[in-house]
Design an enzyme around this catalytic site. Structure first.
Site, PDB file in Angstrom:
ATOM      1  CB  CYS A   1      -0.951  -0.020   1.200  1.00 51.94           C
ATOM      2  SG  CYS A   1      -0.118  -0.002   2.808  1.00 51.94           S
ATOM      3  N   GLY A   2       0.470   2.303   0.659  1.00 51.18           N
ATOM      4  CA  GLY A   2       1.285   3.499   0.713  1.00 51.18           C
ATOM      5  C   GLY A   2       2.410   3.412   1.725  1.00 51.18           C
TER       6      GLY A   2
END
Length: 289
Positions: free
Chosen positions: A240-241
């Protein structure tokens, strides 16, 4: 628990009936991005689930790296959660404000560190408040506990291992960032990040797994994952981030009985900030019929 619901997710009714039990630990793991304009610590002080312990994912982390909320060493984790009064033998219920945003990361973290009975609260604090359930403002004063870690290093992917996965295609890559960030149609929220995604990655935005903070049913989770082009019979690495919402995909996979999965802890904060990692822009390759 319904056969169509995740065995790792508990209802507000169940949690309220269990509050006060000696082996129960409730953790407020709320975390927000700047764009969400919410203050997790202030909200906890203003009112939290009775007995809930504030779990700060940026404090109980590896502080030797510039990457955000990276997994800490097992010894450091054990010391810090022991100070909070948490043992690996406790029943641990984690919640966040939104419902299914930051809490799965702490669910994953405790499981990786050896705790067995870890759950996520469906609906989160927002759902709890909406139903008029009890709140308190005082922080619990729990006696220190002993947490004996049993770290499963195999569930955590490092940068070098991620490079190997991308180059070899040994594992499917599921990316929990928004479709816009995945395609490089939206900028990254952190400065200095390149846009796009890892070669071969599939887009599975974290928001698709819940409706109004409540986890989807098992058939819905399966359909969502398969529609993104992920084969549930093969291994998966989630990303993800910054390593938080990747755990939402992990929670969905584990709920479906998929145990051959890992989480890339550095995620895009690491991969996208470098100039020696391959990046692809545009939407994912269409799934073959």
């Amino acid at each position: 628990m319904s056969e169509t619901k995740s065995r790792f997710v508990v209802s507000a009714d169940w949690l309220q009936s269990e509050l006060g039990k000696a082996d129960l630990r409730v953790l407020d793991a709320s975390f927000y991005l700047p764009a969400q304009k919410r203050d997790a610590d202030a909200e906890y002080a203003a009112g939290h689930i009775p007995g809930a312990i504030r779990f700060d994912q940026d404090k109980i982390a590896d502080h030797s790296t510039s990457l955000p909320h990276t997994i800490p060493s097992p010894d450091y984790f054990a010391t810090e959660v022991g100070r909070l009064g948490i043992s690996e033998k406790d029943r641990i219920v984690v919640y966040d404000g939104i419902g299914l945003f930051a809490s799965p990361r702490v669910w994953w973290l405790f499981r990786v560190m050896g705790a067995k009975n870890v759950f996520v609260l469906d609906g989160g604090l927002d759902g709890w408040k909406a139903e008029g359930r009890p709140l308190e403002t005082a922080a619990p004063n729990l006696a220190p506990a002993s947490f004996t870690p049993d770290f499963d290093e195999s569930r955590v992917v490092t940068l070098d291992r991620m490079r190997d996965i991308v180059s070899s295609g040994a594992m499917q890559i599921a990316d929990a960032r928004s479709a816009g960030r995945f395609a490089a149609a939206e900028p990254e929220p952190r400065a200095g990040m390149r846009s796009g995604h890892m070669p071969g990655a599939r887009s599975l935005p974290s928001g698709v797994f819940a409706n109004q903070g409540r986890f989807k049913s098992l058939p819905e989770l399966r359909q969502t994952i398969e529609d993104a082009g992920i084969d549930l019979s093969k291994p998966v690495v989630t990303s993800c981030g910054s390593g938080i919402t990747a755990a939402i995909i992990t929670l969905a996979l584990e709920s479906l009985g998929h145990n051959d999965n890992k989480l890339y802890d550095g995620s895009w904060s690491e991969w996208g900030s470098r100039d020696d990692t391959p990046i692809v822009t545009g939407p994912p390759t269409p799934v073959k019929a």
